[in-house]
Design a protein around this motif. Structure first.
Motif, PDB file in Angstrom:
ATOM      1  N   LEU A 135      23.334  97.280   3.299  1.00  0.00           N
ATOM      2  CA  LEU A 135      23.156  97.544   4.724  1.00  0.00           C
ATOM      3  C   LEU A 135      22.091  98.621   4.919  1.00  0.00           C
ATOM      4  O   LEU A 135      21.864  99.453   4.032  1.00  0.00           O
ATOM      5  CB  LEU A 135      24.471  98.017   5.346  1.00  0.00           C
ATOM      6  N   PRO A 136      21.441  98.643   6.068  1.00  0.00           N
ATOM      7  CA  PRO A 136      20.467  99.709   6.343  1.00  0.00           C
ATOM      8  C   PRO A 136      21.132 101.081   6.304  1.00  0.00           C
ATOM      9  O   PRO A 136      22.321 101.221   6.611  1.00  0.00           O
ATOM     10  CB  PRO A 136      19.973  99.371   7.760  1.00  0.00           C
TER      11      PRO A 136
ATOM     12  N   VAL B 269      27.677  95.064  13.196  1.00  0.00           N
ATOM     13  CA  VAL B 269      27.016  96.072  12.358  1.00  0.00           C
ATOM     14  C   VAL B 269      25.859  96.631  13.178  1.00  0.00           C
ATOM     15  O   VAL B 269      25.066  95.858  13.734  1.00  0.00           O
ATOM     16  CB  VAL B 269      26.483  95.470  11.051  1.00  0.00           C
ATOM     17  N   VAL B 270      25.761  97.954  13.269  1.00  0.00           N
ATOM     18  CA  VAL B 270      24.728  98.581  14.100  1.00  0.00           C
ATOM     19  C   VAL B 270      24.097  99.755  13.347  1.00  0.00           C
ATOM     20  O   VAL B 270      24.802 100.552  12.725  1.00  0.00           O
ATOM     21  CB  VAL B 270      25.305  99.084  15.442  1.00  0.00           C
ATOM     22  N   GLN B 271      22.783  99.836  13.433  1.00  0.00           N
ATOM     23  CA  GLN B 271      22.061 101.017  12.972  1.00  0.00           C
ATOM     24  C   GLN B 271      21.228 101.549  14.132  1.00  0.00           C
ATOM     25  O   GLN B 271      20.485 100.785  14.760  1.00  0.00           O
ATOM     26  CB  GLN B 271      21.136 100.690  11.797  1.00  0.00           C
ATOM     27  N   LEU B 272      21.389 102.831  14.414  1.00  0.00           N
ATOM     28  CA  LEU B 272      20.596 103.478  15.455  1.00  0.00           C
ATOM     29  C   LEU B 272      19.531 104.363  14.806  1.00  0.00           C
ATOM     30  O   LEU B 272      19.772 104.987  13.773  1.00  0.00           O
ATOM     31  CB  LEU B 272      21.475 104.335  16.363  1.00  0.00           C
ATOM     32  N   ARG B 273      18.375 104.407  15.430  1.00  0.00           N
ATOM     33  CA  ARG B 273      17.311 105.307  14.993  1.00  0.00           C
ATOM     34  C   ARG B 273      16.695 105.944  16.227  1.00  0.00           C
ATOM     35  O   ARG B 273      16.172 105.241  17.093  1.00  0.00           O
ATOM     36  CB  ARG B 273      16.245 104.520  14.215  1.00  0.00           C
ATOM     37  N   ARG B 274      16.807 107.264  16.323  1.00  0.00           N
ATOM     38  CA  ARG B 274      16.321 108.019  17.481  1.00  0.00           C
ATOM     39  C   ARG B 274      16.899 107.473  18.797  1.00  0.00           C
ATOM     40  O   ARG B 274      16.206 107.344  19.804  1.00  0.00           O
ATOM     41  CB  ARG B 274      14.793 108.020  17.532  1.00  0.00           C
ATOM     42  N   GLY B 275      18.159 107.114  18.748  1.00  0.00           N
ATOM     43  CA  GLY B 275      18.859 106.677  19.951  1.00  0.00           C
ATOM     44  C   GLY B 275      18.680 105.226  20.323  1.00  0.00           C
ATOM     45  O   GLY B 275      19.309 104.747  21.273  1.00  0.00           O
TER      46      GLY B 275
END
Length: 327
Positions: free
Chosen positions: A220-221, A247-253
């Protein structure tokens, strides 16, 4: 009573070639679904190929961040494995929500994927069912269809796939490893399980003789979080009326990676590609999540008794995605 032969396979190759030469053969692993269907007269194999002695019960970590799950890994062992609990909590949660503890101690990864629908028309040999007897009709289409599909169904079949594990695997972009007479091949879980179309008797893309030997979980990321949630008629030991794996990945909101799969709504886990595309790159406000989920469920075609599933799936998705994107 129909006579049934029994073969205890000593190798994967022996199992595969025995099955390929006997169209009515069935592999026997945990047997939690197959034996039940044999008792009902739905499954009538002429030979059972026992694969429980094959070396397919390991969970391996190749070192690249991925995990390989052997086909014969018991559900209880899968849910409890540290790599699964820590890196793929959505999978552990899904497995623990399925069946009783006793069943999880026996049921296997491959058997869970291959389990057949719990549609009452399929399980009752006195009723019409295109999945059981092609061309006989679909009794559920105009019958009692409270538990049936609202997405991806056809005039030939409105059954749903019962697996919780498969929904999580779909959200994880897992890949099924198949060994057959022609050798080894891999198929994404999202393609391995079929929509009914005009051949509801074919649940999967498996070829004659092929044996599931493993399931591959890609890494996963970094920083990705995941969750599974299910609603059912009672608190335990019941199949999903609707479920969601995400499945969730956040980057800078903003959403950098997102996968969503629904269970209980279709003939296979329903990968929410429309919702995913709508959320990717956005700041996941409550309004953005609501709009994305609505766009996905706009394709739903409820039957006479199951329109409630659309609202149920909507609320589940809002809650799961909201919890994963909260900052």
């Amino acid at each position: 009573m129909k006579p049934v032969a029994y073969v205890r396979a000593r190798t994967v190759q022996e199992a595969v070639f025995t099955h390929a030469g006997r169209p009515e053969a069935r592999y026997l692993g945990g047997g939690t679904n197959l034996v039940e269907l044999m008792k009902l007269g739905v499954e009538r194999p002429d030979v059972l190929i026992d694969i429980t002695r094959l070396p397919l019960d390991l969970i391996e970590e190749p070192g690249d961040g991925s995990v390989r799950i052997g086909a014969a890994v018991r559900n209880s062992d899968l849910a409890a494995h540290p790599a699964v609990r820590d890196r793929y909590p959505v999978l552990s949660q899904a497995v623990l929500s399925g069946g009783s503890g006793q069943l999880r101690n026996v049921a296997t990864t491959a058997g869970n994927l291959l389990q057949r629908t719990r549609c009452s028309y399929f399980q009752d040999v006195s009723r019409p069912c295109n999945k059981r007897v092609p061309g006989s009709g679909c009794g559920a289409l105009d019958g009692v269809n409270r538990d049936h599909a609202v997405l991806g169904h056809s005039p030939h079949c409105v059954a749903t796939h019962p697996s919780d594990l498969a929904v999580a695997l779909a959200a994880l972009d897992a890949v099924v490893e198949l060994t057959g007479p022609a050798g080894l091949r891999t198929v994404p879980v999202t393609e391995f399980l079929r929509l009914p179309q005009d051949r509801p008797d074919l649940d999967t893309m498996i070829r004659p003789g092929e044996l599931i030997t493993g399931v591959l979980l890609p890494p996963l990321p970094d920083g990705a979080v995941s969750r599974y949630r299910k609603t059912r008629d009672r608190a335990s030991y019941a199949f999903a009326l609707a479920s969601v794996a995400a499945v969730v990945q956040l980057r800078r909101g903003a959403v950098r990676h997102v996968t969503v799969a629904f269970g209980g709504l279709a003939h296979r886990p329903w990968r929410a590609r429309v919702a995913e595309a709508a959320l990717l790159g956005t700041v996941p406000t409550a309004a953005a999540v609501e709009q994305a989920v609505e766009a996905e469920l706009a394709a739903a075609v409820p039957l006479r008794h199951n329109a409630y599933k659309v609202a149920l799936a909507r609320d589940l998705a809002h809650e799961v995605l909201g919890s994963l994107t909260a900052t």
